[in-house]
Design a protein around this motif. Structure first.
Motif, PDB file in Angstrom:
ATOM      1  N   ILE A 156       0.855  -1.180   0.000  1.00  0.00           N
ATOM      2  CA  ILE A 156       0.000   0.000   0.000  1.00  0.00           C
ATOM      3  C   ILE A 156       0.891   1.230   0.000  1.00  0.00           C
ATOM      4  O   ILE A 156       1.628   1.481   0.948  1.00  0.00           O
ATOM      5  N   GLU A 157       0.824   1.962  -1.091  1.00  0.00           N
ATOM      6  CA  GLU A 157       1.682   3.141  -1.235  1.00  0.00           C
ATOM      7  C   GLU A 157       0.950   4.384  -0.749  1.00  0.00           C
ATOM      8  O   GLU A 157      -0.273   4.410  -0.728  1.00  0.00           O
TER       9      GLU A 157
ATOM     10  N   TYR B 161      -8.012  12.135  -9.192  1.00  0.00           N
ATOM     11  CA  TYR B 161      -7.938  10.981  -8.299  1.00  0.00           C
ATOM     12  C   TYR B 161      -8.990  11.080  -7.215  1.00  0.00           C
ATOM     13  O   TYR B 161      -9.443  12.175  -6.880  1.00  0.00           O
ATOM     14  N   GLY B 233      -7.521  -4.623  -5.348  1.00  0.00           N
ATOM     15  CA  GLY B 233      -8.715  -4.431  -4.524  1.00  0.00           C
ATOM     16  C   GLY B 233      -8.375  -4.327  -3.044  1.00  0.00           C
ATOM     17  O   GLY B 233      -7.214  -4.133  -2.670  1.00  0.00           O
ATOM     18  N   LEU B 236      -7.555  -8.068   0.742  1.00  0.00           N
ATOM     19  CA  LEU B 236      -6.472  -8.577   1.588  1.00  0.00           C
ATOM     20  C   LEU B 236      -6.120  -7.638   2.739  1.00  0.00           C
ATOM     21  O   LEU B 236      -5.210  -7.913   3.517  1.00  0.00           O
ATOM     22  N   LEU B 237      -6.838  -6.521   2.849  1.00  0.00           N
ATOM     23  CA  LEU B 237      -6.498  -5.556   3.896  1.00  0.00           C
ATOM     24  C   LEU B 237      -6.785  -6.112   5.289  1.00  0.00           C
ATOM     25  O   LEU B 237      -7.763  -6.804   5.507  1.00  0.00           O
ATOM     26  N   THR B 238      -5.918  -5.778   6.221  1.00  0.00           N
ATOM     27  CA  THR B 238      -6.054  -6.252   7.597  1.00  0.00           C
ATOM     28  C   THR B 238      -6.329  -5.061   8.525  1.00  0.00           C
ATOM     29  O   THR B 238      -5.913  -3.936   8.235  1.00  0.00           O
ATOM     30  N   ALA B 241      -3.119  -3.356   9.354  1.00  0.00           N
ATOM     31  CA  ALA B 241      -2.605  -2.384   8.388  1.00  0.00           C
ATOM     32  C   ALA B 241      -3.234  -1.016   8.642  1.00  0.00           C
ATOM     33  O   ALA B 241      -2.555   0.012   8.601  1.00  0.00           O
ATOM     34  N   ILE B 252      -6.393   4.304   5.286  1.00  0.00           N
ATOM     35  CA  ILE B 252      -6.235   3.684   3.973  1.00  0.00           C
ATOM     36  C   ILE B 252      -7.558   3.801   3.219  1.00  0.00           C
ATOM     37  O   ILE B 252      -8.614   3.532   3.765  1.00  0.00           O
ATOM     38  N   ILE B 255      -8.206   4.222  -3.837  1.00  0.00           N
ATOM     39  CA  ILE B 255      -8.110   5.433  -4.657  1.00  0.00           C
ATOM     40  C   ILE B 255      -7.980   5.069  -6.137  1.00  0.00           C
ATOM     41  O   ILE B 255      -7.150   4.239  -6.513  1.00  0.00           O
ATOM     42  N   ARG B 266      -4.956   3.810 -12.442  1.00  0.00           N
ATOM     43  CA  ARG B 266      -4.614   2.923 -11.351  1.00  0.00           C
ATOM     44  C   ARG B 266      -5.687   2.949 -10.284  1.00  0.00           C
ATOM     45  O   ARG B 266      -6.176   4.017  -9.916  1.00  0.00           O
ATOM     46  N   PRO B 269      -5.424   0.444  -2.992  1.00  0.00           N
ATOM     47  CA  PRO B 269      -5.510   1.033  -1.661  1.00  0.00           C
ATOM     48  C   PRO B 269      -4.286   1.904  -1.427  1.00  0.00           C
ATOM     49  O   PRO B 269      -3.177   1.513  -1.803  1.00  0.00           O
ATOM     50  N   ARG B 270      -4.489   3.081  -0.844  1.00  0.00           N
ATOM     51  CA  ARG B 270      -3.365   4.002  -0.628  1.00  0.00           C
ATOM     52  C   ARG B 270      -3.411   4.536   0.800  1.00  0.00           C
ATOM     53  O   ARG B 270      -4.475   4.679   1.397  1.00  0.00           O
ATOM     54  N   ILE B 271      -2.223   4.871   1.306  1.00  0.00           N
ATOM     55  CA  ILE B 271      -2.122   5.525   2.604  1.00  0.00           C
ATOM     56  C   ILE B 271      -2.404   7.005   2.387  1.00  0.00           C
ATOM     57  O   ILE B 271      -1.831   7.615   1.478  1.00  0.00           O
ATOM     58  N   ILE B 272      -3.272   7.580   3.219  1.00  0.00           N
ATOM     59  CA  ILE B 272      -3.681   8.967   3.001  1.00  0.00           C
ATOM     60  C   ILE B 272      -3.902   9.640   4.354  1.00  0.00           C
ATOM     61  O   ILE B 272      -4.443   9.018   5.274  1.00  0.00           O
TER      62      ILE B 272
END
Lengths: 162, 328
Positions: A156-157, B161, B233, B236-238, B241, B252, B255, B266, B269-272
């Protein structure tokens, strides 16, 4: 960097101004007056962050101000990017994953937080990479993407670049 | 203005209710669901059709097909609001072609035909002197397409985005808020009707990817297909995380991102940062557009829902009415 300038009022400001002019960030200014300060020049050490590629412009501006740059210190790892990885991180050799970044020489993993909920359940890790330049950071992230694909990890970027 | 509606599910009924509730000067002369249809040049009793549907009956007469409505009803605009088929876009694609060929305007919420065949359909519409409008295909109630085509005309878009899928946003919001697992949050989303029985289309990022393709092809002058979208997608997110992101005052989100110059499409999942304007709660959608003249703009609103999607359809209908349809 270590600077040499005339010991006159206003000289230090004159030396610092160009740094902000090129978008730099001053972290520390060390200004020591030697005992033998009969000399007409003053030595000042400045620790600063500069956007990539601005060093030449800064040196030029300093020269125009009559400031001599005596020495430029080492470039430090200024770019930082934090990512999250999910998957079987230990079973897929986490130290190898880290090593592939470190091996580049221009980027390195400086922090790692790992959470392992249960045996056989996927673990999650937060990984911080630092690099000298933005290009090197992009390269490091590309390497990490490749490793993730190979080891079936989810990366995850951040939304914004380093 | 006379319209024929294909599809009488959530969106179709939303349109019908809005027409009944508001004085929009719209008469429904054709209507079809998957099992039946009605054609009435004098105007269909929309309230009665809604009531039949509410009782679990067909909306009209069995034996009258959507194709019959498209070819035989008398209407100015075809409103195509059947579910999306991402593989072939049929049968909607055929119906839209047919209507455009009959010199009828088309308004649709169906992503399939727009994502797969926009250049062809647009050319067909132009050749027949009619309009093809599709505001409802992307982000429900948010008038993103209108804003980009009209309000931002003349701007160059360097990046676009945002959060394009309400189901994923709900799941991620719940995982972050209460440390739910992905499975728990998905189950909750299903119970509330935010997720389908088969959630693949949403949670694998396919829905968001189609919306990117639509924006890329119809507004940003790119020529892309679903396969061009790099897609990850959220399955798989925990919760771990999300907690690791939380430690940095981040979260997360799924995006969708387009960078036209770099050819980037693209979904991932992104860190925001939690304070970022795109971090919206629940099923909301949010999109940021970076434009050279206008600067940065962020649109936030409901991305789905019966009335909300009807809002986008009705906006398109009235746009056509004001410019093209003579009389009422």
């Amino acid at each position: 960097m270590k600077l040499e300038m005339k010991d006159q009022p206003g000289q230090l400001v004159a030396a610092l101004k160009p740094i902000s002019a090129v978008g730099g960030n001053i972290i520390a200014v060390i200004h020591q007056r030697e005992a033998s300060a009969a000399a007409k020049a003053l030595d000042v050490q400045i620790v600063l962050e500069l956007p990539e590629g601005r060093l030449e412009t800064l040196l030029e501006l300093l020269r125009e101000q009559g400031v001599t740059v005596v020495r430029i210190g080492e470039e430090r790892l200024l770019y930082k990017c934090t990512l999250i990885m999910i998957g079987h991180l230990m079973h897929t050799d986490l130290s190898d994953t880290v090593d592939r970044i470190d091996r580049t020489g221009s980027a390195e993993v400086t922090e790692l937080s790992l959470v392992m909920p249960a045996i056989n359940a996927p673990s999650s890790a937060r990984i911080t990479i630092r690099s000298t330049t933005r290009t090197e950071m992009k390269k490091a992230i590309r390497i990490l993407r490749g490793v993730a694909e190979q080891k079936k990890l989810l990366i995850i970027e951040p939304l914004e670049d380093a | 203005m006379r319209i024929a509606i294909l599809g009488f599910g959530s969106v179709g009924q939303g349109i019908a209710r809005a027409i009944l509730a508001k004085d929009l000067n719209i008469t429904v002369t054709g209507l079809a669901d998957s099992r039946s249809g009605i054609i009435d040049a004098g105007g269909i009793d929309v309230a009665a059709a809604l009531a039949r549907k509410g009782n679990g009956d067909s909306c009209g007469t069995p034996g009258i097909s959507p194709a019959d409505v498209v070819t035989k009803a008398e209407y100015d605009v075809l409103v195509e609001v059947t579910p999306t088929n991402v593989e072939t876009a049929e049968p909607a694609l055929g119906h839209i072609r047919e209507a455009l060929g009959r010199k009828k305007h088309v308004v649709t919420s169906n992503k399939g035909p727009i994502a797969l065949a926009y250049p062809e359909l647009r050319a067909l519409a132009e050749a027949n002197g009619v309009l093809l409008k599709y505001e409802a295909t992307v982000c429900g109630a948010i008038p993103l397409i209108h804003a980009m085509q009209e309000g931002l005309a003349g701007n160059s878009i360097s990046r676009l985005y945002g959060v394009f899928n309400g189901t994923c946003n709900y799941i991620l919001t719940r995982m972050a808020e209460d440390s739910l697992t992905y499975e728990q949050a998905l189950a909750e989303a299903r119970e509330l009707g935010y997720a389908e029985a088969d959630p693949t289309y949403d949670v694998e990022g396919i829905d968001a990817a189609i919306k990117l393709v639509i924006l890329a092809n119809t507004i940003l002058d790119m020529h892309t297909t679903l396969d061009d979208v790099e897609r990850t997608g959220i399955t798989l997110l925990t919760p771990d995380a999300l907690r690791l992101a939380e430690d940095l005052d981040c979260t997360i989100r799924l995006i969708g991102e387009i960078v036209p110059k770099a050819g980037v499409l693209r979904v991932s999942p992104r860190i925001i940062g939690k304070e970022h304007p795109l971090v919206v709660e629940g099923t909301l959608n949010a999109v940021t557009v970076e434009a050279d003249l206008a600067g940065e703009l962020t649109f936030i609103g409901k991305g789905a829902g019966s009335t909300e999607t009807a809002s986008a359809i009705i906006g398109d209908l009235l746009y056509i009415h004001d410019r093209y349809v003579q009389g009422s």
